[in-house]
Design a protein around this motif. Structure first.
Motif, mmCIF file in Angstrom:
data_model
loop_
_atom_site.group_PDB
_atom_site.id
_atom_site.type_symbol
_atom_site.label_atom_id
_atom_site.label_comp_id
_atom_site.label_asym_id
_atom_site.label_seq_id
_atom_site.Cartn_x
_atom_site.Cartn_y
_atom_site.Cartn_z
ATOM 1 N N SER A 81 -5.468 -8.583 57.959
ATOM 2 C CA SER A 81 -4.750 -8.200 59.176
ATOM 3 C C SER A 81 -3.280 -8.018 58.822
ATOM 4 O O SER A 81 -2.860 -8.297 57.706
ATOM 5 N N GLY A 82 -2.519 -7.564 59.800
ATOM 6 C CA GLY A 82 -1.105 -7.318 59.556
ATOM 7 C C GLY A 82 -0.900 -5.948 58.939
ATOM 8 O O GLY A 82 -1.649 -5.025 59.196
ATOM 9 N N GLY A 83 0.107 -5.846 58.118
ATOM 10 C CA GLY A 83 0.423 -4.556 57.522
ATOM 11 C C GLY A 83 1.215 -3.690 58.478
ATOM 12 O O GLY A 83 1.489 -4.064 59.622
ATOM 13 N N PHE A 84 1.579 -2.533 58.034
ATOM 14 C CA PHE A 84 2.409 -1.623 58.817
ATOM 15 C C PHE A 84 1.724 -1.203 60.116
ATOM 16 O O PHE A 84 2.329 -1.192 61.176
ATOM 17 N N LEU A 85 0.429 -0.874 60.050
ATOM 18 C CA LEU A 85 -0.290 -0.424 61.236
ATOM 19 C C LEU A 85 -0.915 -1.568 62.016
ATOM 20 O O LEU A 85 -1.263 -1.411 63.182
ATOM 21 N N GLY A 86 -1.105 -2.701 61.383
ATOM 22 C CA GLY A 86 -1.680 -3.849 62.054
ATOM 23 C C GLY A 86 -3.177 -3.757 62.307
ATOM 24 O O GLY A 86 -3.739 -4.569 63.027
ATOM 25 N N ALA A 87 -3.837 -2.761 61.741
ATOM 26 C CA ALA A 87 -5.277 -2.583 61.956
ATOM 27 C C ALA A 87 -6.059 -3.548 61.053
ATOM 28 O O ALA A 87 -5.934 -3.500 59.840
ATOM 29 N N PRO A 88 -6.870 -4.422 61.648
ATOM 30 C CA PRO A 88 -7.641 -5.354 60.831
ATOM 31 C C PRO A 88 -8.778 -4.656 60.096
ATOM 32 O O PRO A 88 -9.277 -3.616 60.538
ATOM 33 N N ARG A 89 -9.165 -5.242 58.979
ATOM 34 C CA ARG A 89 -10.285 -4.739 58.188
ATOM 35 C C ARG A 89 -11.059 -5.946 57.688
ATOM 36 O O ARG A 89 -10.463 -6.903 57.198
ATOM 37 N N ALA A 90 -12.368 -5.910 57.801
ATOM 38 C CA ALA A 90 -13.197 -7.021 57.348
ATOM 39 C C ALA A 90 -14.307 -6.494 56.452
ATOM 40 O O ALA A 90 -14.787 -5.374 56.634
ATOM 41 N N SER A 91 -14.697 -7.319 55.496
ATOM 42 C CA SER A 91 -15.762 -6.952 54.584
ATOM 43 C C SER A 91 -16.470 -8.215 54.113
ATOM 44 O O SER A 91 -15.859 -9.278 54.015
ATOM 45 N N VAL A 92 -17.758 -8.090 53.826
ATOM 46 C CA VAL A 92 -18.562 -9.211 53.355
ATOM 47 C C VAL A 92 -19.234 -8.811 52.053
ATOM 48 O O VAL A 92 -19.810 -7.730 51.945
ATOM 49 N N LEU A 93 -19.172 -9.709 51.084
ATOM 50 C CA LEU A 93 -19.821 -9.480 49.791
ATOM 51 C C LEU A 93 -20.845 -10.583 49.565
ATOM 52 O O LEU A 93 -20.512 -11.769 49.617
ATOM 53 N N GLU A 94 -22.077 -10.191 49.331
ATOM 54 C CA GLU A 94 -23.159 -11.124 49.016
ATOM 55 C C GLU A 94 -23.373 -11.073 47.506
ATOM 56 O O GLU A 94 -23.613 -10.015 46.952
ATOM 57 N N THR A 95 -23.264 -12.230 46.847
ATOM 58 C CA THR A 95 -23.337 -12.242 45.382
ATOM 59 C C THR A 95 -24.749 -12.447 44.845
ATOM 60 O O THR A 95 -24.973 -12.281 43.644
ATOM 61 N N GLU A 96 -25.692 -12.793 45.711
ATOM 62 C CA GLU A 96 -27.064 -13.037 45.248
ATOM 63 C C GLU A 96 -27.625 -11.809 44.543
ATOM 64 O O GLU A 96 -27.559 -10.696 45.053
ATOM 65 N N GLY A 97 -28.138 -12.030 43.343
ATOM 66 C CA GLY A 97 -28.741 -10.955 42.569
ATOM 67 C C GLY A 97 -27.768 -10.118 41.765
ATOM 68 O O GLY A 97 -28.188 -9.245 41.001
ATOM 69 N N ARG A 98 -26.498 -10.361 41.896
ATOM 70 C CA ARG A 98 -25.508 -9.603 41.121
ATOM 71 C C ARG A 98 -25.382 -10.201 39.725
ATOM 72 O O ARG A 98 -25.296 -11.419 39.582
#
Length: 89
Positions: A8-25
């Motif tokens: 969150s935050g930044g110049f535009l304030g637009a939030p970004r979310a992501s999920v990484l699942e490590t199983e099998g990697r």
């Protein structure tokens, strides 16, 4: 291991979310070690760095989230955040 990063935050304030699942990697052990190191340098309360800088909330396996912010990111925090945001869903 399930790693969730919210930016969150930044110049535009637009939030970004992501999920990484490590199983099998094949690189899961490396990611687990990186996450342990990165989380160790985070705080339990929201942290604010510089104006227009990004703020990050990181949660692993549904545990209580931790926080970090630019420009105080450690190398491991920066690497983990970049990995999750780039390769996660």
């Amino acid at each position: 291991m399930r790693i969730q990063v919210t930016r969150s935050g930044g110049f535009l304030g637009a939030p970004r979310a992501s999920v990484l699942e490590t199983e099998g990697r094949p690189d899961a052990p490396h990611i687990h070690a990186l996450a342990r190191e990165a989380l160790g340098a985070c705080t339990r309360t929201p942290t604010f760095g510089v104006p227009d800088g990004f703020h990050y909330t990181i949660s692993v396996d549904g545990r209580s989230p931790v926080h970090c912010a630019e420009p105080q990111l450690t190398d491991s925090q920066s690497d983990l955040i970049a990995l999750v945001l780039a390769q996660g869903d």
